[in-house]
Design an enzyme around this catalytic site. Structure first.
Site, mmCIF file in Angstrom:
data_model
loop_
_atom_site.group_PDB
_atom_site.id
_atom_site.type_symbol
_atom_site.label_atom_id
_atom_site.label_comp_id
_atom_site.label_asym_id
_atom_site.label_seq_id
_atom_site.Cartn_x
_atom_site.Cartn_y
_atom_site.Cartn_z
ATOM 1 N N GLU A 1 4.116 -4.921 4.382
ATOM 2 C CA GLU A 1 4.142 -6.155 5.206
ATOM 3 C C GLU A 1 5.019 -6.038 6.273
ATOM 4 O O GLU A 1 4.403 -6.712 7.333
ATOM 5 C CB GLU A 1 4.828 -7.116 4.197
ATOM 6 C CG GLU A 1 4.275 -8.505 4.634
ATOM 7 C CD GLU A 1 4.563 -9.580 3.535
ATOM 8 O OE1 GLU A 1 5.980 -9.910 3.263
ATOM 9 O OE2 GLU A 1 3.725 -9.974 2.902
ATOM 10 N N LYS B 1 -4.700 -17.095 2.371
ATOM 11 C CA LYS B 1 -4.388 -18.120 1.615
ATOM 12 C C LYS B 1 -5.324 -19.376 1.992
ATOM 13 O O LYS B 1 -5.758 -20.224 1.227
ATOM 14 C CB LYS B 1 -2.906 -18.561 1.949
ATOM 15 C CG LYS B 1 -2.339 -17.217 1.375
ATOM 16 C CD LYS B 1 -0.522 -17.631 1.786
ATOM 17 C CE LYS B 1 0.216 -16.392 1.459
ATOM 18 N NZ LYS B 1 1.657 -16.703 2.005
ATOM 19 N N HIS C 1 2.220 11.171 -16.602
ATOM 20 C CA HIS C 1 1.397 11.059 -17.634
ATOM 21 C C HIS C 1 -0.016 10.226 -17.150
ATOM 22 O O HIS C 1 -0.502 9.596 -18.133
ATOM 23 C CB HIS C 1 1.909 10.372 -19.063
ATOM 24 C CG HIS C 1 2.996 10.958 -19.431
ATOM 25 N ND1 HIS C 1 2.666 12.223 -20.404
ATOM 26 C CD2 HIS C 1 4.346 11.288 -19.081
ATOM 27 C CE1 HIS C 1 3.980 12.619 -20.776
ATOM 28 N NE2 HIS C 1 5.092 11.964 -20.117
HETATM 29 O O1 F6P Z 1 3.357 -12.828 1.580
HETATM 30 C C1 F6P Z 1 3.808 -13.754 2.496
HETATM 31 C C2 F6P Z 1 4.872 -14.185 2.076
HETATM 32 O O2 F6P Z 1 5.441 -14.965 3.201
HETATM 33 C C3 F6P Z 1 5.995 -13.176 2.145
HETATM 34 O O3 F6P Z 1 6.446 -12.686 3.252
HETATM 35 C C4 F6P Z 1 7.046 -13.865 1.281
HETATM 36 O O4 F6P Z 1 8.177 -12.675 0.841
HETATM 37 C C5 F6P Z 1 6.328 -14.427 0.309
HETATM 38 O O5 F6P Z 1 4.958 -14.806 1.031
HETATM 39 C C6 F6P Z 1 7.032 -15.845 -0.402
HETATM 40 O O6 F6P Z 1 7.193 -16.680 0.564
HETATM 41 P P1 F6P Z 1 8.091 -17.885 0.542
HETATM 42 O O7 F6P Z 1 9.553 -17.182 0.125
HETATM 43 O O8 F6P Z 1 8.073 -18.564 1.703
HETATM 44 O O9 F6P Z 1 8.012 -18.386 -0.904
#
Ligand code: F6P
Length: 491
Positions: A317, A457, A348
């Site tokens: 990320e 998303k 394994h």
């Molecule tokens: O995957 C995107 C992200 O924003 C991550 O960087 C973060 O750790 C996760 O989603 C959870 O985000 P939040 O802590 O805002 O729920």
């Protein structure tokens, strides 16, 4: 490039040149396909004045996350005695928050809170880091059991609510944005299950205090997570509340102290010989010069079995970018695809392909030299497997029938710690954060944003509307999939 076995057996002083360490750690890079002279040259060339400046900017609290116009001050979360110079306001804010969440952790860990089970609801950096800390450092002395709840799982909800007592169950909702669908959906369901007095034994960890208040958390139950801490760098904050409830507040402070030691190393003159830079140069070589697209992190210390999961987010990320901070296409490859897990488990399964597959995937093998449990023979078995795998990956097996031969030439770096205590784990994880920062500097990319996860998303939300309300699919090519799903939607 000479065969690895030639380098290992005939290059003068190779082990001395390719091994680095301190009193309590050793990094052996001698099984990488590079001469020690070339590696030394790479290290020198990466030790630039620009890197010095980038590190100074990071610790000074200057904007280093340019696309979001933010500093990255996760180091302030573990600044306990001011050894490392950091912005005072950030250190003070972190210190105030730390006192609050460690007091809650103490009441849970000791049993004073009268809680038996804790539901930690969070995902990504709000889950992986604390889950690793709890798994690695749990000494079994806590009054609470923590249940880590990340992705939406209705069966898990049914199992937990069918088995736990809502009156002795607490909830920690960890979400920096307080807007993550998986987290809030499950938090609402568990809130209803906990009953009308849920807020008396529930806490929120977020930078969005107003959203948490709207959810129903009281002000004193909202734990601060500053906007200048990235999710994947947040385990040191109140996001670690549930982990501190498992391992105890004093051991959590030891974890922070170890991380602060890594900060002092990285901010100081010894940086070039430290773990962060040595690993960064090695990964940069494997990725950009050897052109290897993946990296496996395999732990032969069983308690670090979740390290690969945490690093998968921290590395991919942070480094999974294709444009520079200036917005230009990157000049080299960037993030490796990171995989891994526990050593002998993977022997394994995955190791067959690592030894005899057509592709080469480099590994970082991690172990601890000292046995700190009652089975020293088991510990020796782990170490023997680590050493055996590193040797065979590099040297292969040239004899025997074709199906039994191993090509070798498979790179493996080996990192040994003397033991796995909280401070050692803190030092390791913070060093790995700085390794990622150094790689982002080498590649001129932003280590602290993650725009790539947002579009998926957004489109998922439009598919949800299509599934829930029959709205037009955002992608016509998904027609057959939607038709199949809709056949079973109302069973
Ligand atoms: O995957 C995107 C992200 O924003 C991550 O960087 C973060 O750790 C996760 O989603 C959870 O985000 P939040 O802590 O805002 O729920």
């Amino acid at each position: 490039m000479k065969p690895l076995s030639d380098l290992l057996d005939h290059e003068p002083d190779r082990q001395r040149e390719m091994c680095r360490g301190g009193n309590d750690w050793l990094l052996d890079l001698s099984r990488l396909p590079i001469s020690s002279a070339h590696f030394a040259d790479l290290t020198r060339r990466r030790s630039t004045i620009e890197l010095e400046r980038a590190v100074r900017d990071l610790f000074a609290g200057n904007v280093v996350n340019h696309s979001e116009d933010r500093p990255a001050l996760h180091m302030a979360l573990r600044s306990l005695d001011g050894d490392v110079e950091l912005p005072g306001a950030a250190v003070e804010r972190a210190s105030t928050a730390r006192r609050r969440f460690l007091a809650v952790a103490d009441s849970l860990h000791s049993g004073a809170a009268g809680v038996r089970d804790v539901l930690h609801i969070g995902i990504g950096g709000s889950d992986l880091g604390p889950r690793l800390i709890a798994d690695a450092l749990d000494s079994g002395d806590s009054a609470v059991r923590v249940h880590w709840i990340s992705t939406l799982d209705g069966r898990r909800f049914d199992r937990l609510t069918g088995r736990l007592n809502p009156m002795t169950t607490a909830m920690v909702v960890a979400s920096k944005s307080f807007g993550t669908e998986e987290t809030l959906t499950q938090a609402r369901a568990f809130r209803d299950w906990l009953g009308p007095d849920w807020s008396k034994r529930s806490w929120a960890v977020t930078s969005q205090h107003r959203r948490a208040a709207e959810f129903g958390f009281s002000d004193q139950a909202i734990m601060d997570l500053p906007a200048w801490v990235g999710g994947r760098f947040s385990l040191w904050s109140a996001v670690g509340l549930s982990a501190a409830a498992v391992i105890g507040p004093s051991r959590f402070v030891n974890l922070l102290a170890g991380a602060a030691r890594a900060d002092a190393e990285f901010a100081g003159p010894g940086r070039q010989q430290g773990l962060a830079i040595m690993l960064a140069v090695a990964i940069d070589f494997l990725r950009c010069q050897a052109g290897l697209p993946a990296l496996g992190v395999v732990s032969y210390e069983p308690r670090l079995g979740l390290l690969a999961d945490h690093l998968q987010q921290l590395v991919t990320e942070s480094l999974g970018k294709s444009v520079t901070v200036a917005g230009d296409p990157v000049a080299s490859q960037t993030s490796p695809l990171l995989f891994g897990g526990r050593g002998t488990d993977l022997q394994h399964s995955l190791f067959q392909a690592l030894h005899q597959g057509t592709d080469t995937h480099p590994l970082l093998l991690i172990g601890t030299a000292r046995c700190d449990h009652g089975r020293p023979d088991w510990h020796r078995v782990q170490l023997a497997h680590l050493l055996g795998q590193a040797s065979v990956l590099a040297r292969g097996r040239p004899d025997g029938p074709p199906h039994a031969r191993l090509p070798g030439q498979r790179p493996a770096a080996v990192l040994l710690l003397d033991k796995l205590e909280p401070d050692r784990l803190g030092w390791l994880l913070a060093s790995l954060e700085h390794c990622v920062f150094a790689l982002a500097h080498f590649w001129q990319i932003n280590a602290f944003d993650q725009w790539g996860v947002e579009e998926g998303k957004r489109v998922a939300g439009r598919f949800a509307a299509s599934l829930d309300r029959g709205e037009t699919s955002p992608d016509p090519s998904a027609g057959p999939l939607l038709d199949f799903i809709r056949r079973f939607q109302h069973d």
